[in-house]
Design an enzyme around this catalytic site. Structure first.
Site, PDB file in Angstrom:
ATOM      1  N   ASP A 277       0.824  -1.222   0.000  1.00 21.19           N
ATOM      2  CA  ASP A 277       0.000   0.000   0.000  1.00 21.19           C
ATOM      3  C   ASP A 277       0.858   1.271   0.000  1.00 21.19           C
ATOM      4  OD1 ASP A 277       0.953  -0.149   2.611  1.00 21.19           O
ATOM      5  OD2 ASP A 277      -1.007   0.002   3.576  1.00 21.19           O
TER       6      ASP A 277
ATOM      7  N   TYR B 109      12.152   2.842  -0.767  1.00 22.33           N
ATOM      8  CA  TYR B 109      11.493   1.532  -0.842  1.00 22.33           C
ATOM      9  C   TYR B 109      10.196   1.618  -1.633  1.00 22.33           C
ATOM     10  CZ  TYR B 109       8.254  -2.134   0.621  1.00 22.33           C
ATOM     11  OH  TYR B 109       7.321  -3.132   0.624  1.00 22.33           O
TER      12      TYR B 109
HETATM   13  P1  NAD Z   1      11.215  -9.981   3.747  1.00 21.68           P
HETATM   14  O1  NAD Z   1      12.267  -8.921   3.740  1.00 21.68           O
HETATM   15  O2  NAD Z   1      10.864 -10.650   5.026  1.00 21.68           O
HETATM   16  O3  NAD Z   1      11.613 -11.144   2.718  1.00 21.68           O
HETATM   17  C1  NAD Z   1      12.124 -10.866   1.454  1.00 21.68           C
HETATM   18  C2  NAD Z   1      12.735 -12.143   0.893  1.00 21.68           C
HETATM   19  O4  NAD Z   1      13.201 -11.846  -0.435  1.00 21.68           O
HETATM   20  C3  NAD Z   1      13.933 -12.637   1.696  1.00 21.68           C
HETATM   21  O5  NAD Z   1      13.824 -14.026   1.920  1.00 21.68           O
HETATM   22  C4  NAD Z   1      15.123 -12.310   0.811  1.00 21.68           C
HETATM   23  O6  NAD Z   1      16.194 -13.235   0.934  1.00 21.68           O
HETATM   24  C5  NAD Z   1      14.502 -12.369  -0.577  1.00 21.68           C
HETATM   25  N1  NAD Z   1      15.240 -11.552  -1.533  1.00 21.68           N
HETATM   26  C6  NAD Z   1      15.631 -10.257  -1.369  1.00 21.68           C
HETATM   27  N2  NAD Z   1      16.341  -9.860  -2.438  1.00 21.68           N
HETATM   28  C7  NAD Z   1      16.383 -10.905  -3.301  1.00 21.68           C
HETATM   29  C8  NAD Z   1      16.945 -11.106  -4.573  1.00 21.68           C
HETATM   30  N3  NAD Z   1      17.661 -10.148  -5.183  1.00 21.68           N
HETATM   31  N4  NAD Z   1      16.761 -12.293  -5.200  1.00 21.68           N
HETATM   32  C9  NAD Z   1      16.062 -13.281  -4.583  1.00 21.68           C
HETATM   33  N5  NAD Z   1      15.532 -13.166  -3.353  1.00 21.68           N
HETATM   34  C10 NAD Z   1      15.686 -11.982  -2.716  1.00 21.68           C
HETATM   35  O7  NAD Z   1       9.954  -9.303   3.084  1.00 21.68           O
HETATM   36  P2  NAD Z   1       8.385  -9.513   3.401  1.00 21.68           P
HETATM   37  O8  NAD Z   1       8.003  -8.592   4.490  1.00 21.68           O
HETATM   38  O9  NAD Z   1       8.129 -10.956   3.506  1.00 21.68           O
HETATM   39  O10 NAD Z   1       7.756  -8.932   2.050  1.00 21.68           O
HETATM   40  C11 NAD Z   1       7.575  -9.786   0.925  1.00 21.68           C
HETATM   41  C12 NAD Z   1       6.956  -8.989  -0.196  1.00 21.68           C
HETATM   42  O11 NAD Z   1       5.705  -8.469   0.217  1.00 21.68           O
HETATM   43  C13 NAD Z   1       7.785  -7.799  -0.652  1.00 21.68           C
HETATM   44  O12 NAD Z   1       7.685  -7.689  -2.046  1.00 21.68           O
HETATM   45  C14 NAD Z   1       7.121  -6.608   0.023  1.00 21.68           C
HETATM   46  O13 NAD Z   1       7.307  -5.429  -0.721  1.00 21.68           O
HETATM   47  C15 NAD Z   1       5.676  -7.055   0.031  1.00 21.68           C
HETATM   48  N6  NAD Z   1       4.835  -6.514   1.114  1.00 21.68           N
HETATM   49  C16 NAD Z   1       5.255  -6.568   2.410  1.00 21.68           C
HETATM   50  C17 NAD Z   1       4.411  -6.114   3.426  1.00 21.68           C
HETATM   51  C18 NAD Z   1       4.807  -6.199   4.876  1.00 21.68           C
HETATM   52  O14 NAD Z   1       4.087  -5.689   5.735  1.00 21.68           O
HETATM   53  N7  NAD Z   1       5.908  -6.841   5.243  1.00 21.68           N
HETATM   54  C19 NAD Z   1       3.163  -5.578   3.109  1.00 21.68           C
HETATM   55  C20 NAD Z   1       2.776  -5.523   1.756  1.00 21.68           C
HETATM   56  C21 NAD Z   1       3.623  -6.013   0.774  1.00 21.68           C
HETATM   57  O1  DAU Z   2       2.425  -0.909   4.517  1.00 21.49           O
HETATM   58  C1  DAU Z   2       3.111  -2.045   4.044  1.00 21.49           C
HETATM   59  C2  DAU Z   2       4.571  -1.938   4.429  1.00 21.49           C
HETATM   60  O2  DAU Z   2       4.642  -2.163   5.834  1.00 21.49           O
HETATM   61  C3  DAU Z   2       5.443  -2.933   3.677  1.00 21.49           C
HETATM   62  O3  DAU Z   2       5.424  -2.624   2.304  1.00 21.49           O
HETATM   63  C4  DAU Z   2       6.872  -2.896   4.198  1.00 21.49           C
HETATM   64  O4  DAU Z   2       7.640  -3.899   3.553  1.00 21.49           O
HETATM   65  C5  DAU Z   2       6.852  -3.156   5.691  1.00 21.49           C
HETATM   66  O5  DAU Z   2       8.160  -3.075   6.218  1.00 21.49           O
HETATM   67  C6  DAU Z   2       5.934  -2.160   6.390  1.00 21.49           C
HETATM   68  O6  DAU Z   2       6.485  -0.815   6.310  1.00 21.49           O
HETATM   69  P1  DAU Z   2       6.437   0.189   7.576  1.00 21.49           P
HETATM   70  O7  DAU Z   2       7.483   1.206   7.405  1.00 21.49           O
HETATM   71  O8  DAU Z   2       5.045   0.629   7.842  1.00 21.49           O
HETATM   72  O9  DAU Z   2       6.833  -0.874   8.755  1.00 21.49           O
HETATM   73  P2  DAU Z   2       7.807  -0.744  10.023  1.00 21.49           P
HETATM   74  O10 DAU Z   2       7.592  -1.953  10.861  1.00 21.49           O
HETATM   75  O11 DAU Z   2       9.208  -0.425   9.627  1.00 21.49           O
HETATM   76  O12 DAU Z   2       7.213   0.511  10.780  1.00 21.49           O
HETATM   77  C7  DAU Z   2       5.849   0.526  11.211  1.00 21.49           C
HETATM   78  C8  DAU Z   2       5.601   1.878  11.867  1.00 21.49           C
HETATM   79  O13 DAU Z   2       6.321   1.929  13.108  1.00 21.49           O
HETATM   80  C9  DAU Z   2       6.090   3.056  11.054  1.00 21.49           C
HETATM   81  O14 DAU Z   2       5.196   4.144  11.250  1.00 21.49           O
HETATM   82  C10 DAU Z   2       7.459   3.385  11.660  1.00 21.49           C
HETATM   83  C11 DAU Z   2       7.271   2.998  13.118  1.00 21.49           C
HETATM   84  N1  DAU Z   2       8.462   2.456  13.808  1.00 21.49           N
HETATM   85  C12 DAU Z   2       9.195   1.503  13.181  1.00 21.49           C
HETATM   86  C13 DAU Z   2      10.294   0.936  13.817  1.00 21.49           C
HETATM   87  C14 DAU Z   2      11.143  -0.108  13.123  1.00 21.49           C
HETATM   88  C15 DAU Z   2       8.745   2.879  15.090  1.00 21.49           C
HETATM   89  O15 DAU Z   2       8.040   3.734  15.662  1.00 21.49           O
HETATM   90  N2  DAU Z   2       9.822   2.316  15.743  1.00 21.49           N
HETATM   91  C16 DAU Z   2      10.617   1.363  15.136  1.00 21.49           C
HETATM   92  O16 DAU Z   2      11.597   0.921  15.767  1.00 21.49           O
END
Ligand code: NAD
Ligand code: DAU
Length: 346
Positions: free
Chosen positions: A131, A155
């Site tokens: 998002d 990012y």
């Molecule tokens: P993550 O960082 O936990 O995992 C990413 C994985 O991708 C890792 O296992 C890493 O080794 C692999 N990777 C990174 N670079 C690579 C490369 N060059 N080639 C092959 N593998 C590679 O990420 P996540 O939180 O599981 O997110 C997964 C996907 O979902 C991402 O595309 C992210 O943008 C998307 N997403 C995440 C969230 C969230 O809240 N975490 C929300 C919405 C969408």
């Molecule tokens: O919205 C989806 C996204 O959510 C994904 O695309 C990203 O991959 C995922 O990392 C996440 O991004 P955020 O930046 O929202 O997540 P994060 O956990 O880093 O931070 C969540 C919120 O908390 C954000 O407002 C920043 C704040 N934060 C984060 C950290 C790491 C803190 O206040 N303290 C912290 O130590």
């Protein structure tokens, strides 16, 4: 179905791999094993007959061609990415290389493979996005699939770029794609650089729990297994060329969320004083997006998807999981950047 999952050793990818195997799919897990990966996340399915692992970097086009030709998948679910906003502030280059160039490589490899198999209309390229491509909301409104893109961090700009590439490969070459944009996930196997695992681990260590700025920033939280369920549904039932927003309609300010986690910890792992006393306000994230909120009407009305757990249940399950799986996260504590403040752009 045989599904090639990229990023299947990460947080969300591993939930997809586990769910897909449990539903009888074959899975090829392709992952470069960066700092964020952990093969323990898929240990429960590693011996399943339909599971294969390929340590491959999506920046390596010949390796992608080889994997597609060897395994001949029916679909690709593309989750591999650099995923942490704070790391993108400290070092944006890898985000461009993996999220933009890596996605370009994968699209080209998929197009060549799909052409070679006679452009099967049943083939799918499912691009998993965020998002954050929609930017930052004020106090009102939600992101719909029609919201204009307005990414504000390295990012989210790299993910927005990859979304545009995927749509272009559909429009120009006819590649049968589907896209999803999801809100913040949480749950088991969440790497300890993101807010929720940081809070739990800092609390248990008796260290300051860092809240960026004043804690008023709002995120929309979804349990990771509900996201994995939505992703498989979109893969199987989503319309070609269409995108679906995924979210649990669980908005919380960071401060409220952290206080809730501290209250759960007070109950599950009590000590003399409340964990809430460890909450510490620290310097804000540069360009910190104020609020995200997903309107999930399309996936709910067109595909019938609904999350299965409330945020209250999900947070309880998550805290319980971290208390019961200390070996998993303790093994990650010496990974690069873990435990340290990231993303200050000084
Ligand atoms: P993550 O960082 O936990 O995992 C990413 C994985 O991708 C890792 O296992 C890493 O080794 C692999 N990777 C990174 N670079 C690579 C490369 N060059 N080639 C092959 N593998 C590679 O990420 P996540 O939180 O599981 O997110 C997964 C996907 O979902 C991402 O595309 C992210 O943008 C998307 N997403 C995440 C969230 C969230 O809240 N975490 C929300 C919405 C969408
Ligand atoms: O919205 C989806 C996204 O959510 C994904 O695309 C990203 O991959 C995922 O990392 C996440 O991004 P955020 O930046 O929202 O997540 P994060 O956990 O880093 O931070 C969540 C919120 O908390 C954000 O407002 C920043 C704040 N934060 C984060 C950290 C790491 C803190 O206040 N303290 C912290 O130590």
């Amino acid at each position: 179905m045989k599904i090639l999952v990229t990023g299947g050793a990460g947080f969300i990818g591993s939930a997809v791999v586990r769910l897909a195997i449990s539903r009888g799919h074959e899975v090829v897990n392709l992952d470069a094993l960066t700092y964020a990966a952990c093969l323990d996340n898929v240990a429960s399915v590693a011996d399943a007959p339909g599971y294969a692992f390929e340590q491959v970097d999506i920046r390596d086009r010949p390796a992608l061609d080889r994997v597609l030709s060897d395994h001949r998948p029916d679909a690709i679910m593309h989750l591999a990415a650099e995923s942490h906003v704070d790391r993108s502030i400290d070092g944006p280059a890898t985000f461009i290389e993996t999220n933009v160039m890596g996605t370009f490589n994968l699209l080209e490899a998929a197009r060549s493979y799909w052409d070679g198999q006679g452009r099967d209309p049943a083939f799918r390229f499912h691009h998993i996005s965020t998002d954050e491509v929609f930017g930052s909301l004020g106090p009102e409104g939600q992101f719909t699939e029609e919201t204009p893109y307005d990414p504000r961090s390295p990012y989210s700009a790299s993910k927005a770029s990859s979304d545009h590439l995927v749509r272009a490969w559909h429009e120009t070459y006819g590649l049968p794609v589907v896209l999803t944009n999801c809100s913040n996930n949480y749950g088991p196997y969440h790497f300890p650089e993101k807010l929720i695992p940081i809070v739990i681990l800092k609390a248990l260590a008796g260290e300051p729990i860092p809240i960026y700025g004043d804690g008023s920033n709002v995120r929309d939280w979804l349990y990771v297994e509900d996201h994995a369920d939505a992703l498989l549904l979109v893969l199987e039932k989503g319309a070609i060329g269409r995108s679906y927003n995924i979210g649990g309609e669980n908005e919380r300010s960071n401060l409220d969320l952290v206080r809730t986690l501290c209250t759960i910890l007070d109950r599950m792992a009590p000590k003399e004083v409340s964990y809430g006393d460890q909450i510490t306000f620290v310097a804000d994230r540069p360009g910190h997006d104020a609020r995200y909120a997903i309107d999930p009407t399309r996936i709910r009305d067109e595909l019938g998807w609904r999350p299965s757990v409330t945020v209250e249940e999900g947070l309880e399950k998550t805290v319980r999981w971290y208390l019961d799986n200390r070996d998993w996260w303790q093994a990650l504590l010496d990974r690069d950047g873990v435990g340290r403040r990231l993303g200050r752009a000084s």
